[in-house]
Design a protein around this motif. Structure first.
Motif, PDB file in Angstrom:
ATOM      1  N   THR A  66      -0.948 -46.640  -6.324  1.00 58.26           N
ATOM      2  CA  THR A  66      -0.376 -45.303  -6.891  1.00 58.26           C
ATOM      3  C   THR A  66      -1.259 -44.779  -7.734  1.00 58.26           C
ATOM      4  O   THR A  66      -2.067 -45.198  -8.243  1.00 58.26           O
ATOM      5  CB  THR A  66       0.821 -45.591  -7.540  1.00 58.26           C
ATOM      6  OG1 THR A  66       0.694 -46.460  -8.722  1.00 58.26           O
ATOM      7  CG2 THR A  66       1.930 -46.223  -6.830  1.00 58.26           C
ATOM      8  N   PHE A  67      -1.095 -43.401  -7.741  1.00 58.65           N
ATOM      9  CA  PHE A  67      -2.201 -42.533  -8.192  1.00 58.65           C
ATOM     10  C   PHE A  67      -1.644 -41.628  -9.346  1.00 58.65           C
ATOM     11  O   PHE A  67      -0.671 -40.798  -9.082  1.00 58.65           O
ATOM     12  CB  PHE A  67      -3.033 -41.628  -7.285  1.00 58.65           C
ATOM     13  CG  PHE A  67      -3.547 -42.274  -6.252  1.00 58.65           C
ATOM     14  CD1 PHE A  67      -4.967 -42.431  -6.363  1.00 58.65           C
ATOM     15  CD2 PHE A  67      -3.105 -42.943  -5.299  1.00 58.65           C
ATOM     16  CE1 PHE A  67      -5.560 -43.152  -5.429  1.00 58.65           C
ATOM     17  CE2 PHE A  67      -3.757 -43.583  -4.293  1.00 58.65           C
ATOM     18  CZ  PHE A  67      -5.246 -43.676  -4.188  1.00 58.65           C
ATOM     19  N   ASP A  68      -2.065 -41.560 -10.654  1.00 59.20           N
ATOM     20  CA  ASP A  68      -1.531 -40.985 -11.975  1.00 59.20           C
ATOM     21  C   ASP A  68      -2.642 -39.730 -12.001  1.00 59.20           C
ATOM     22  O   ASP A  68      -3.577 -40.096 -12.834  1.00 59.20           O
ATOM     23  CB  ASP A  68      -1.310 -41.970 -12.964  1.00 59.20           C
ATOM     24  CG  ASP A  68      -0.666 -41.170 -14.268  1.00 59.20           C
ATOM     25  OD1 ASP A  68      -0.790 -40.164 -14.202  1.00 59.20           O
ATOM     26  OD2 ASP A  68       0.229 -41.882 -14.655  1.00 59.20           O
ATOM     27  N   GLU A  69      -2.333 -38.543 -11.909  1.00 58.37           N
ATOM     28  CA  GLU A  69      -2.928 -37.308 -12.003  1.00 58.37           C
ATOM     29  C   GLU A  69      -3.184 -37.309 -13.442  1.00 58.37           C
ATOM     30  O   GLU A  69      -4.191 -36.750 -13.865  1.00 58.37           O
ATOM     31  CB  GLU A  69      -2.617 -36.375 -11.156  1.00 58.37           C
ATOM     32  CG  GLU A  69      -2.805 -36.593  -9.570  1.00 58.37           C
ATOM     33  CD  GLU A  69      -2.455 -34.958  -8.842  1.00 58.37           C
ATOM     34  OE1 GLU A  69      -2.732 -33.954  -9.670  1.00 58.37           O
ATOM     35  OE2 GLU A  69      -2.243 -35.336  -7.735  1.00 58.37           O
ATOM     36  N   LYS A  70      -2.232 -37.605 -14.454  1.00 58.75           N
ATOM     37  CA  LYS A  70      -2.118 -37.215 -15.625  1.00 58.75           C
ATOM     38  C   LYS A  70      -3.274 -38.245 -16.440  1.00 58.75           C
ATOM     39  O   LYS A  70      -4.009 -37.744 -17.269  1.00 58.75           O
ATOM     40  CB  LYS A  70      -1.081 -37.406 -16.374  1.00 58.75           C
ATOM     41  CG  LYS A  70      -0.164 -36.199 -15.946  1.00 58.75           C
ATOM     42  CD  LYS A  70       1.272 -36.346 -16.855  1.00 58.75           C
ATOM     43  CE  LYS A  70       2.338 -35.219 -16.400  1.00 58.75           C
ATOM     44  NZ  LYS A  70       3.574 -35.311 -17.074  1.00 58.75           N
ATOM     45  N   THR A  71      -3.276 -39.439 -16.284  1.00 61.40           N
ATOM     46  CA  THR A  71      -4.147 -40.640 -16.803  1.00 61.40           C
ATOM     47  C   THR A  71      -5.123 -40.715 -15.990  1.00 61.40           C
ATOM     48  O   THR A  71      -6.212 -41.243 -16.457  1.00 61.40           O
ATOM     49  CB  THR A  71      -3.295 -41.791 -17.008  1.00 61.40           C
ATOM     50  OG1 THR A  71      -2.993 -42.147 -15.531  1.00 61.40           O
ATOM     51  CG2 THR A  71      -2.188 -41.716 -17.915  1.00 61.40           C
ATOM     52  N   LYS A  72      -5.477 -40.189 -14.603  1.00 56.94           N
ATOM     53  CA  LYS A  72      -6.604 -40.339 -13.908  1.00 56.94           C
ATOM     54  C   LYS A  72      -6.972 -41.851 -13.602  1.00 56.94           C
ATOM     55  O   LYS A  72      -8.119 -42.247 -13.659  1.00 56.94           O
ATOM     56  CB  LYS A  72      -7.789 -39.463 -14.611  1.00 56.94           C
ATOM     57  CG  LYS A  72      -7.383 -37.992 -14.495  1.00 56.94           C
ATOM     58  CD  LYS A  72      -8.916 -37.636 -14.780  1.00 56.94           C
ATOM     59  CE  LYS A  72      -8.635 -35.949 -15.094  1.00 56.94           C
ATOM     60  NZ  LYS A  72      -7.855 -35.146 -14.263  1.00 56.94           N
ATOM     61  N   ARG A  73      -5.646 -42.434 -13.355  1.00 58.92           N
ATOM     62  CA  ARG A  73      -5.698 -43.739 -12.894  1.00 58.92           C
ATOM     63  C   ARG A  73      -5.263 -44.259 -11.775  1.00 58.92           C
ATOM     64  O   ARG A  73      -4.419 -43.582 -11.420  1.00 58.92           O
ATOM     65  CB  ARG A  73      -5.448 -44.895 -14.090  1.00 58.92           C
ATOM     66  CG  ARG A  73      -5.980 -44.631 -15.514  1.00 58.92           C
ATOM     67  CD  ARG A  73      -7.331 -45.200 -15.271  1.00 58.92           C
ATOM     68  NE  ARG A  73      -7.971 -45.348 -16.807  1.00 58.92           N
ATOM     69  CZ  ARG A  73      -9.025 -44.185 -16.909  1.00 58.92           C
ATOM     70  NH1 ARG A  73      -9.320 -43.314 -16.298  1.00 58.92           N
ATOM     71  NH2 ARG A  73      -9.644 -44.347 -18.211  1.00 58.92           N
TER      72      ARG A  73
ATOM     73  N   THR B 183      -3.313 -47.410  -9.781  1.00 59.58           N
ATOM     74  CA  THR B 183      -2.680 -48.722 -10.000  1.00 59.58           C
ATOM     75  C   THR B 183      -2.514 -49.511  -8.747  1.00 59.58           C
ATOM     76  O   THR B 183      -1.786 -48.812  -7.766  1.00 59.58           O
ATOM     77  CB  THR B 183      -1.451 -48.594 -10.712  1.00 59.58           C
ATOM     78  OG1 THR B 183      -1.592 -47.895 -12.093  1.00 59.58           O
ATOM     79  CG2 THR B 183      -0.753 -49.956 -11.140  1.00 59.58           C
TER      80      THR B 183
ATOM     81  N   LYS C  58     -10.162 -46.983 -12.679  1.00 57.94           N
ATOM     82  CA  LYS C  58     -10.674 -45.514 -12.728  1.00 57.94           C
ATOM     83  C   LYS C  58     -11.289 -45.068 -11.537  1.00 57.94           C
ATOM     84  O   LYS C  58     -11.869 -46.059 -10.486  1.00 57.94           O
ATOM     85  CB  LYS C  58     -11.244 -45.603 -14.036  1.00 57.94           C
ATOM     86  CG  LYS C  58     -12.719 -45.883 -13.947  1.00 57.94           C
ATOM     87  CD  LYS C  58     -13.554 -45.837 -15.365  1.00 57.94           C
ATOM     88  CE  LYS C  58     -14.722 -46.508 -15.372  1.00 57.94           C
ATOM     89  NZ  LYS C  58     -15.625 -45.863 -16.599  1.00 57.94           N
TER      90      LYS C  58
END
Length: 292
Positions: free
Chosen positions: A234-241, A243, A260
């Motif tokens: 999964t990709f979190d555009e806010k944290t740029k991480r 998982t 990252k």
């Protein structure tokens, strides 16, 4: 999202008995239609007007050989209704009417079956294209499916990128993946550079585990394989991480790994192991080696 994909795949593999592609018209306007007919006579699909190549979601059901379909926009608002009389999944010609939500406009529908995407042993075919549900900017996508005689299901052998309205072929990417039908392609910013990339469903594994292939757009507008690998990313555009969650042992344990992106490569930051505790009725973090 990946869990949803797995559930969709389970439904796809076990319940669909007809997957068909049609071309035709609503009034004088050319369209392409994809229908998935499930064993409970429910229908899911998409269609596009050839003039703009923007997929429209459709769903409905069959009753007394009449197929009733609602079309909806991205906000789930009903934008039209289709009724196909004397519907049969085996028919090569279909006809009916399209009506707007208020019932003030009605147009004739005429469809011709282009091909079926048959499953089952002993059935072989190749190079059948299937429109995808998502688009990106001025681009739309199709997967190319082929099925060997000894395979039960078709596999995705290529991903094609087209320009909307002109239908110009912009790129063909060779792959070898499982099919999720018209849900095979997704869009997202997978390297967090502010540009829209695409992913292609690759495979489902035990439990909810899945994998996808991720293609990053370059300065020339071409999609390049990112080399990103992992289970249920999964990709979190806010944290740029990124998982990764990998379930195991009938859901009794899972690992979680955080990444990252640096120079368009996944860089591991941390990893955790969780095992279900019957007494506490919850997952408890353990040492990484306990999940190996």
């Amino acid at each position: 999202m990946k869990k949803l994909f797995f559930l969709l795949c389970t439904l796809w593999c076990s319940s669909t008995f007809a997957q068909s592609v049609y071309t035709g018209t609503i009034d004088k306007y050319p369209i392409e239609v994809i229908l998935n007919v499930y064993s409970d006579d429910e229908i899911q699909g998409i269609y596009v007007y050839s003039s703009n190549d923007e997929p429209i979601n459709i769903s409905g059901s069959i009753k007394n050989k009449v197929l009733s379909i609602l079309e909806k926009d991205a906000k789930e608002k009903v934008t039209g209704k289709m009724v196909i009389d004397k519907f049969s999944a085996q028919a090569t010609q279909l006809s009916g009417t399209w009506t707007n939500p208020t019932g003030t406009k009605s147009f004739k529908i005429a469809l011709t079956k282009k091909y079926d995407l048959d499953d089952g042993e002993g059935i072989a075919w190749s190079n059948r294209e299937l429109l995808q549900k998502v688009t990106s900017g001025n681009q739309y996508f199709k997967i190319v499916l082929s099925k060997a005689k000894d395979d039960y299901q078709a596999r995705v052998k290529a991903l094609k990128v087209f320009e909307k309205k002109t239908d110009k072929l912009l790129q063909t990417i060779a792959v070898d993946c499982q099919s999720m039908g018209f849900n095979s392609v997704e869009t997202g910013d997978f390297n967090f550079d502010g540009q829209a990339d695409i992913s292609l469903f690759e495979s489902s594994y035990a439990g909810a585990n899945t994998s996808s292939k991720y293609f990053l757009v370059d300065s020339n507008g071409q999609y390049k394989d990112s080399g990103f690998e992992g289970v249920s990313l999964t990709f979190d555009e806010k944290t740029k991480r990124i998982t990764e969650v990998n379930q195991c042992c009938a859901g009794s344990q899972y690992t979680s790994t955080l990444y990252k992106v640096a120079n368009n490569k996944m860089v591991k930051l941390e990893q955790h192991c969780f095992i279900y505790d019957e007494k506490k009725q919850d997952f408890i973090e353990r040492k990484w080696k306990d999940c190996q």
